[in-house]
Design an enzyme around this catalytic site. Structure first.
Site, PDB file in Angstrom:
ATOM      1  N   VAL A  61       0.980  -1.360   0.028  1.00  0.00           N
ATOM      2  CA  VAL A  61       0.111   0.096   0.269  1.00  0.00           C
ATOM      3  C   VAL A  61       0.791   1.167  -0.380  1.00  0.00           C
ATOM      4  CG1 VAL A  61      -0.134   0.214   2.592  1.00  0.00           C
ATOM      5  CG2 VAL A  61      -1.956   0.985   1.193  1.00  0.00           C
ATOM      6  N   CYS A  62       0.365   2.451  -0.673  1.00  0.00           N
ATOM      7  CA  CYS A  62       0.939   3.737  -0.563  1.00  0.00           C
ATOM      8  C   CYS A  62      -0.037   4.680  -0.358  1.00  0.00           C
ATOM      9  CB  CYS A  62       1.852   3.982  -2.122  1.00  0.00           C
ATOM     10  SG  CYS A  62       0.770   3.920  -3.527  1.00  0.00           S
ATOM     11  N   ARG A  63      -0.014   5.730  -0.656  1.00  0.00           N
ATOM     12  CA  ARG A  63      -1.060   6.705  -0.788  1.00  0.00           C
ATOM     13  C   ARG A  63      -2.136   6.669  -1.530  1.00  0.00           C
ATOM     14  NH1 ARG A  63      -1.811  11.747  -2.642  1.00  0.00           N
ATOM     15  NH2 ARG A  63       0.130  11.855  -3.952  1.00  0.00           N
ATOM     16  N   MET A  89      -3.876   4.415   0.892  1.00  0.00           N
ATOM     17  CA  MET A  89      -4.362   4.814   2.139  1.00  0.00           C
ATOM     18  C   MET A  89      -5.471   5.790   2.096  1.00  0.00           C
ATOM     19  SD  MET A  89      -2.898   2.954   4.672  1.00  0.00           S
ATOM     20  CE  MET A  89      -3.475   3.955   5.997  1.00  0.00           C
TER      21      MET A  89
END
Length: 110
Positions: A61-63, A89
């Site tokens: 996961v990232c932004r 996120m």
């Protein structure tokens, strides 16, 4: 010519016990992250491959999902069973999932 499709799952379809690897940078992680996630910034990934958890699959996961998709493509090429978390996120928080900080400050996704 495009490469193979990156395995991905929407935030809403993540298993409750999903092993999350957060590849955002330190300031993003410190501002707010998923409880139980492990942190390994994308910028340090290749130097720290030996620190990757051995979860199968490993949800990355990232932004918003762009960096994590690149990490998943790289990891898949190395033989790691990785899956991109579509929406990242931002979607996680928008769906009301818990976001925490290690500092005790109110969490935010930056």
């Amino acid at each position: 010519m495009t490469g193979p499709a990156v395995p991905a799952v929407p935030v809403a379809d993540l298993p409750p016990d999903a092993a999350l690897l957060d590849v955002r940078e330190n300031d993003e992680w410190e501002a707010g992250h998923a409880p139980g996630a492990r942190h390994l910034p994308m910028s340090e990934l290749t130097a720290r491959l030996d620190e990757l958890p051995d979860d199968d699959p490993l949800y990355v996961v990232c932004r918003a999902g762009g960096r994590s998709a690149r990490v998943v493509a790289y990891l898949a090429g190395q033989g790691y069973p990785a899956v991109n978390v579509d929406g990242g996120m931002q979607t996680w928080a928008a769906q009301g999932r818990e976001v925490v900080t290690d500092s005790g400050n109110p969490p935010e996704i930056i």
